[in-house]
Design an enzyme around this catalytic site. Structure first.
Site, PDB file in Angstrom:
ATOM      1  N   ARG A  65      27.788 -48.518 -39.993  1.00  0.00           N
ATOM      2  CA  ARG A  65      27.104 -49.354 -39.002  1.00  0.00           C
ATOM      3  C   ARG A  65      27.568 -50.807 -39.106  1.00  0.00           C
ATOM      4  NH1 ARG A  65      21.253 -51.466 -39.304  1.00  0.00           N
ATOM      5  NH2 ARG A  65      20.755 -52.053 -37.163  1.00  0.00           N
ATOM      6  N   HIS A  69      29.203 -53.167 -36.111  1.00  0.00           N
ATOM      7  CA  HIS A  69      28.555 -54.415 -35.719  1.00  0.00           C
ATOM      8  C   HIS A  69      29.520 -55.586 -35.870  1.00  0.00           C
ATOM      9  CE1 HIS A  69      23.995 -53.358 -35.769  1.00  0.00           C
ATOM     10  NE2 HIS A  69      24.716 -52.305 -35.421  1.00  0.00           N
ATOM     11  N   VAL A  73      31.669 -58.094 -32.252  1.00  0.00           N
ATOM     12  CA  VAL A  73      31.486 -59.542 -32.112  1.00  0.00           C
ATOM     13  C   VAL A  73      32.698 -60.253 -32.720  1.00  0.00           C
ATOM     14  CG1 VAL A  73      29.984 -61.516 -32.584  1.00  0.00           C
ATOM     15  CG2 VAL A  73      28.990 -59.230 -32.354  1.00  0.00           C
ATOM     16  N   ASP A  77      36.790 -58.965 -37.875  1.00  0.00           N
ATOM     17  CA  ASP A  77      37.248 -60.075 -38.711  1.00  0.00           C
ATOM     18  C   ASP A  77      36.270 -60.413 -39.834  1.00  0.00           C
ATOM     19  OD1 ASP A  77      35.161 -61.202 -37.294  1.00  0.00           O
ATOM     20  OD2 ASP A  77      36.265 -63.014 -36.716  1.00  0.00           O
ATOM     21  N   SER A  79      33.304 -61.273 -39.700  1.00  0.00           N
ATOM     22  CA  SER A  79      32.383 -62.373 -39.398  1.00  0.00           C
ATOM     23  C   SER A  79      30.942 -61.982 -39.677  1.00  0.00           C
ATOM     24  CB  SER A  79      32.541 -62.829 -37.941  1.00  0.00           C
ATOM     25  OG  SER A  79      32.372 -61.740 -37.036  1.00  0.00           O
ATOM     26  N   ASN A  94      21.085 -57.122 -36.877  1.00  0.00           N
ATOM     27  CA  ASN A  94      21.794 -57.161 -38.155  1.00  0.00           C
ATOM     28  C   ASN A  94      20.879 -57.368 -39.358  1.00  0.00           C
ATOM     29  OD1 ASN A  94      24.258 -56.787 -36.893  1.00  0.00           O
ATOM     30  ND2 ASN A  94      24.675 -58.978 -36.709  1.00  0.00           N
ATOM     31  N   PRO A 160      25.632 -53.120 -28.441  1.00  0.00           N
ATOM     32  CA  PRO A 160      24.980 -51.997 -27.763  1.00  0.00           C
ATOM     33  C   PRO A 160      23.591 -51.793 -28.350  1.00  0.00           C
ATOM     34  CG  PRO A 160      27.262 -51.455 -28.283  1.00  0.00           C
ATOM     35  CD  PRO A 160      26.962 -52.761 -28.975  1.00  0.00           C
ATOM     36  N   HIS A 190      25.842 -41.361 -35.576  1.00  0.00           N
ATOM     37  CA  HIS A 190      24.412 -41.186 -35.816  1.00  0.00           C
ATOM     38  C   HIS A 190      24.095 -39.805 -36.379  1.00  0.00           C
ATOM     39  CE1 HIS A 190      23.341 -44.595 -32.760  1.00  0.00           C
ATOM     40  NE2 HIS A 190      23.840 -45.048 -33.891  1.00  0.00           N
ATOM     41  N   ASP A 244      19.573 -37.739 -37.103  1.00  0.00           N
ATOM     42  CA  ASP A 244      20.050 -36.371 -36.901  1.00  0.00           C
ATOM     43  C   ASP A 244      19.096 -35.442 -37.638  1.00  0.00           C
ATOM     44  OD1 ASP A 244      21.340 -33.983 -36.680  1.00  0.00           O
ATOM     45  OD2 ASP A 244      23.242 -34.643 -37.525  1.00  0.00           O
ATOM     46  N   SER A 247      19.959 -32.474 -40.336  1.00  0.00           N
ATOM     47  CA  SER A 247      21.236 -32.604 -41.041  1.00  0.00           C
ATOM     48  C   SER A 247      21.609 -34.075 -41.189  1.00  0.00           C
ATOM     49  CB  SER A 247      22.331 -31.853 -40.268  1.00  0.00           C
ATOM     50  OG  SER A 247      23.581 -31.932 -40.916  1.00  0.00           O
ATOM     51  N   ASP A 252      28.495 -33.961 -39.165  1.00  0.00           N
ATOM     52  CA  ASP A 252      28.750 -32.704 -38.467  1.00  0.00           C
ATOM     53  C   ASP A 252      28.345 -32.820 -36.999  1.00  0.00           C
ATOM     54  OD1 ASP A 252      25.991 -32.698 -38.534  1.00  0.00           O
ATOM     55  OD2 ASP A 252      25.815 -31.037 -39.955  1.00  0.00           O
TER      56      ASP A 252
END
Length: 329
Positions: A65, A69, A73, A77, A79, A94, A160, A190, A244, A247, A252
């Site tokens: 994640r 993220h 943005v 790099d 950031s 964040n 998003p 996810h 999920d 699982s 998967d």
């Protein structure tokens, strides 16, 4: 939460990508970038991630994640790693990022082995790949050579979101050079991890008058009661629920199967099945489970990750190689 018991099962399987040296908006990264100056760079990152994962498996979805993220943005790099009162780390999406200590640990070891050579941005890209492998995904080759940015602004964070429509999601992907196929494929991340109740509990209570329960009608009715127990209406929203269900620690296809049954936890995820423009890709993954011994999704995920990890990268003399990932030199 039970620890994952199939560590490194698929580490010998490598997804080789012909476009691995290209960037979404430019050129610069390549395979084997550190071969001469820091030949053990990838192994140091891999062993560090594995060490932390053995103690806490939730590190895997956390690092995956964090990398996404970062890339959405200012490009990939690092950031998102910069600390400060108005940095990206202070943006609401964040605040729940996890795994900074893993990146810092890897960076410290790399500075001991090869001072001033390996960027924090590359560490993050490699750590995301290694996290997928540790949870049962396929290994892909990560082109390296990114340099670290010097700017991190909370005002620039427009990621998003859990409530975005499909059209909004597609637009946020389009502006960074990713397409609808990438959107559906990368949402498959996810298949591991959890979400706080605050990001989806609004779907459980007074969402609509069209259903007797008042819950979002796209949620499988059999799931509503269970989710309400985990996320009571008068709760503080801090409880976490598996993205999920059934699982949560294995990379998967279960995530996509859940969408087909109305089991998407986040509204933005469930819309991938409900929308005519994204449903065919979900169906494709569910209908082509095995492709030459591998699931089509796991192969395509590596390709989309390489594409995402090359968004607006800084190379050559751009940026810097930070000595400490949380601060500029």
């Amino acid at each position: 939460m039970a620890k994952v018991c199939f560590i490194l099962v698929v580490t010998t399987v490598v997804v080789v990508l012909g476009f691995a040296a290209s960037t979404v908006h430019g050129q610069g990264t390549r395979l084997g970038f550190y071969r001469a100056k820091c030949p053990n760079a990838e192994s140091i990152v891999r062993s560090t991630v594995q060490s932390h994962f053995m103690k806490d498996p939730t590190i895997a979805p956390g690092l995956l994640r964090m990398h996404s993220h970062d890339c959405f943005v200012r490009g990939c790099d690092a950031s998102v790693l910069l600390d400060g009162p108005d940095s990206e780390r202070t943006a609401v999406p964040n605040l729940t990022l996890k795994g900074f200590e893993v990146i810092d640990d890897a960076k410290s070891q790399l500075e001991d082995a090869c001072p001033g050579v390996v960027s924090c941005a590359d560490i993050l890209a490699l750590a995301a790949r290694d996290s997928v492998v540790l949870t049962g995904g396929l290994r892909w080759e990560v082109p390296t050579g990114r340099r670290d940015g010097r700017i991190s602004l909370v005002s620039e964070v427009n990621l998003p979101s859990f409530s975005d429509s499909i059209e909004v999601q597609k637009e946020k992907f389009r502006v960074v050079g990713l397409d609808t196929h990438d959107l559906v494929t990368l949402a498959g991340s996810h298949t591991i991890g959890t979400a706080s109740c605050r990001f989806f509990s609004y779907r459980l209570y007074n969402f609509t008058t069209a259903t007797k329960s008042g819950a979002d009608p796209t949620i499988n009715p059999s799931l509503v009661g269970r989710l309400r127990e985990l996320c009571p209406e008068d709760g503080d929203g801090s409880n976490r629920v598996e993205l999920d269900i059934g699982s949560p620690e294995k990379f998967d296809l279960s995530f996509y199967s859940n969408l087909r049954r109305g089991g998407g936890i986040l509204e933005s995820d469930q819309k991938l099945w409900n929308d005519d423009s994204t449903r065919p890709t979900v169906r494709h993954y569910l209908g082509s489970r095995i492709l030459r011994g591998r699931s089509s999704f796991r192969v395509e995920f590596g390709k989309s990750m390489v594409k995402m990890s090359n968004i607006d990268v800084k190379t050559g003399i751009e940026g810097e190689i930070r000595r400490v990932c949380s601060e500029v030199n």
